[in-house]
Design a protein around this motif. Structure first.
Motif, short mmCIF file in Angstrom:
data_model
loop_
_atom_site.label_atom_id
_atom_site.label_comp_id
_atom_site.label_asym_id
_atom_site.label_seq_id
_atom_site.Cartn_x
_atom_site.Cartn_y
_atom_site.Cartn_z
N VAL A 136 0.83 -1.21 0.00
CA VAL A 136 0.00 0.00 0.00
C VAL A 136 0.86 1.25 0.00
O VAL A 136 1.90 1.31 0.65
N THR A 137 0.40 2.24 -0.75
CA THR A 137 1.09 3.53 -0.79
C THR A 137 0.79 4.25 0.52
O THR A 137 -0.37 4.40 0.90
N THR A 138 1.84 4.65 1.20
CA THR A 138 1.67 5.19 2.56
C THR A 138 2.08 6.65 2.61
O THR A 138 3.10 7.04 2.03
N LEU A 139 1.27 7.43 3.31
CA LEU A 139 1.59 8.85 3.50
C LEU A 139 1.97 9.05 4.96
O LEU A 139 1.21 8.68 5.86
N VAL A 140 3.17 9.59 5.19
CA VAL A 140 3.63 9.79 6.55
C VAL A 140 3.59 11.29 6.84
O VAL A 140 4.27 12.08 6.17
N LEU A 141 2.76 11.67 7.81
CA LEU A 141 2.61 13.09 8.13
C LEU A 141 3.25 13.39 9.47
O LEU A 141 3.19 12.56 10.39
N GLY A 142 3.84 14.56 9.59
CA GLY A 142 4.42 14.93 10.89
C GLY A 142 5.32 16.13 10.72
O GLY A 142 5.83 16.39 9.61
#
Ligand SMILES: Nc1ncnc2c1ncn2[C@@H]1O[C@H](COP(=O)(O)OP(=O)(O)OP(=O)(O)O)[C@@H](O)[C@H]1O
Length: 455
Positions: free
Chosen positions: A167-173
């Motif tokens: 799965v294409t993952t978006l990491v926010l922070g």
């Protein structure tokens, strides 16, 4: 654990008597300092028995004490039992004071000696278990990520679950929270781990170069394209591509990325051929993508494509207990690197670490702890060494409003430079000024525009 014992004894009669006391142990014998040190290095015994009266001072203890110091310096976890004559109680006590774990007085009694030596083996084992236990407290299960807070442990569990999938993952922070560490963990725990992991920072590469950096170009595609060159996506075939600061990707390129994510083929700049590429994509940003979508600078369809799963990494100040844990682990590493073993935080330093808001998160902490490890006098790192003072708001000691304004301006620029790792374009963006304005300000306040820690 295979038990290994080094007997340092210059009397051949005692050597063989002692050897027979330890049948289930691998025994090595040395009769002087040189042979003892060479066996210590080669065999790495857990326990050493050391006769203090060694040549060239067999009647005294100077050689024995010198060797004791040297063994502890080279292999501090080794358990050393000093063997002394009946009349040498003082030396025995002194040796324990210097770091020996126990002493044994001649004449030899096989039962007592094996009891003392086996107790030293047990002590060695217990200490080792203790160190392992402490280390495991420091760790989440993800490599390079120290965490014990419920928030981060939950993220670790999610990473473990989604890593084996594609799965294409978006990491926010926020900046410096460890988004790249998480992306790398997703790669390391996947079946792609033996293939490439490539990271590309969309904010750090000029707009006109980003497309060819990502997708490559054909010979003759533009002036200077003297030969065909593969881009990062193609070079990462089979692996994981980490697109950092995806919010900064220019609109025309967003369309191309979307096409790649949908069709899994790329076209090099100036090319006509579609090239299939199998790459897992992980994206990250510190920006609010919803706002970017609302003001038209980020494509909504791309947002849905890249965020099949979203991981929200909390800022360091919100992770219960993690700041102190990470700081201690960093200090441990730096004290080894700087050859200043056993550096510890003082109580006021620990309190300061807990209180400080850490706007630059773990990256800022790395800089502060490294500096403090260098600056600390003695074994204690104090709050002062860490320089975590917040801007002073009192007006008692200031000259006028201009001075207050300038001090605040200077501090804000210093902070932003640190957060952006001295990338001037990113610093200017953080501060909401143009690059020329930023250069004027750094000149005005004589601020360094490069990271002195990396000099
Ligand atoms: N939990 C953690 N434990 C130990 N080190 C960490 C942790 N989180 C981050 N780091 C370290 O902090 C530094 C910054 O981390 P990283 O580059 O992953 O942050 P980021 O969120 O991607 O930052 P940016 O948004 O500025 O690119 C790295 O040196 C990383 O190894």
């Amino acid at each position: 654990m295979k038990k290994k014992l080094l007997i340092i004894e210059d009397d051949p009669g005692l050597q063989s008597q002692m050897r027979w006391c330890f049948e289930d142990t691998e025994v090595h014998i040395a009769d002087d300092r040189e042979s003892a040190l060479s066996l210590l290095r080669r065999v790495e015994p857990q326990v050493v028995t050391l006769d203090l009266g060694l040549p060239p001072d067999p009647g005294g203890s100077s050689e024995g004490f010198a060797l004791l110091d040297e063994i502890l310096r080279l292999a501090p976890s080794t358990k050393i039992i000093v063997v002394t004559g009946r009349e040498e109680k003082e030396n025995a006590v002194k040796a324990v004071g210097n770091g020996a774990c126990d002493f044994y007085q001649k004449p030899l009694d096989a039962d007592i000696l094996s009891f003392v030596v086996n107790r030293a083996f047990r002590l060695y084992e217990l200490e080792k278990e203790n160190i392992e236990l402490n280390r495991s407290q420091y760790s989440s299960t993800l490599k390079g990520l120290i965490a014990n807070s419920p928030q981060m442990l939950k993220i670790c569990r999610t990473v473990e679950k989604i890593a084996p999938t594609d799965v294409t993952t978006l990491v926010l922070g926020e900046t410096g929270t460890g988004k790249e560490v998480i992306a790398k963990a997703l790669h390391d725990l996947s079946i792609r781990s033996d293939k490439a992991f490539s990271a590309i920072n969309c904010a750090a590469i000029p707009e006109n170069l980003l497309e060819s950096e990502l997708f490559g170009y054909e010979k003759g595609a533009f002036t200077g394209a003297n030969q065909t060159k593969k881009g990062k996506v193609e070079l990462t075939d089979g692996g994981t591509l980490f697109l950092d600061e995806i919010g900064d990707m220019p609109m025309p390129l967003q369309a191309k990325l979307l096409r790649f994510l949908q069709e899994r083929v790329i076209e090099r700049v100036g090319g006509v051929r579609e090239i299939p590429v199998d790459v897992r994509v992980v994206c990250a940003t510190h920006q609010d993508l919803q706002t970017l979508i609302a003001n038209g600078s980020f494509r909504e369809d791309l947002y849905y494509r890249v965020s099949e799963i979203t991981l929200n990494i909390p800022p360091l100040k919100e992770r219960e207990g993690d700041a102190v844990l990470i700081a201690q682990s960093l200090l441990h590493n730096f004290s080894n690197q700087l050859d200043r073993p056993n550096l510890n935080f003082s109580d006021d330093a620990l309190a300061a670490i807990r209180e400080y808001p850490w706007p630059g998160n773990v990256r800022e902490m790395i800089n502060k702890v490294k500096r403090a490890a260098i600056m600390a006098d003695g074994k204690r790192v104090t709050a002062e060494d860490l320089e975590l003072d917040e801007p002073c708001n009192t007006t008692d000691s200031v000259l006028n409003l201009r001075q207050v304004r300038e001090t605040a301006e200077k501090q804000a620029i210093e902070h932003a430079l640190q957060i952006a790792q001295y990338n001037m374009a990113q610093t200017a963006r953080l501060l909401g000024v143009t690059r020329p304005t930023l250069y004027n300000l750094t000149d005005k306040y004589k601020l360094t525009t490069h990271d002195q820690n990396t000099d």
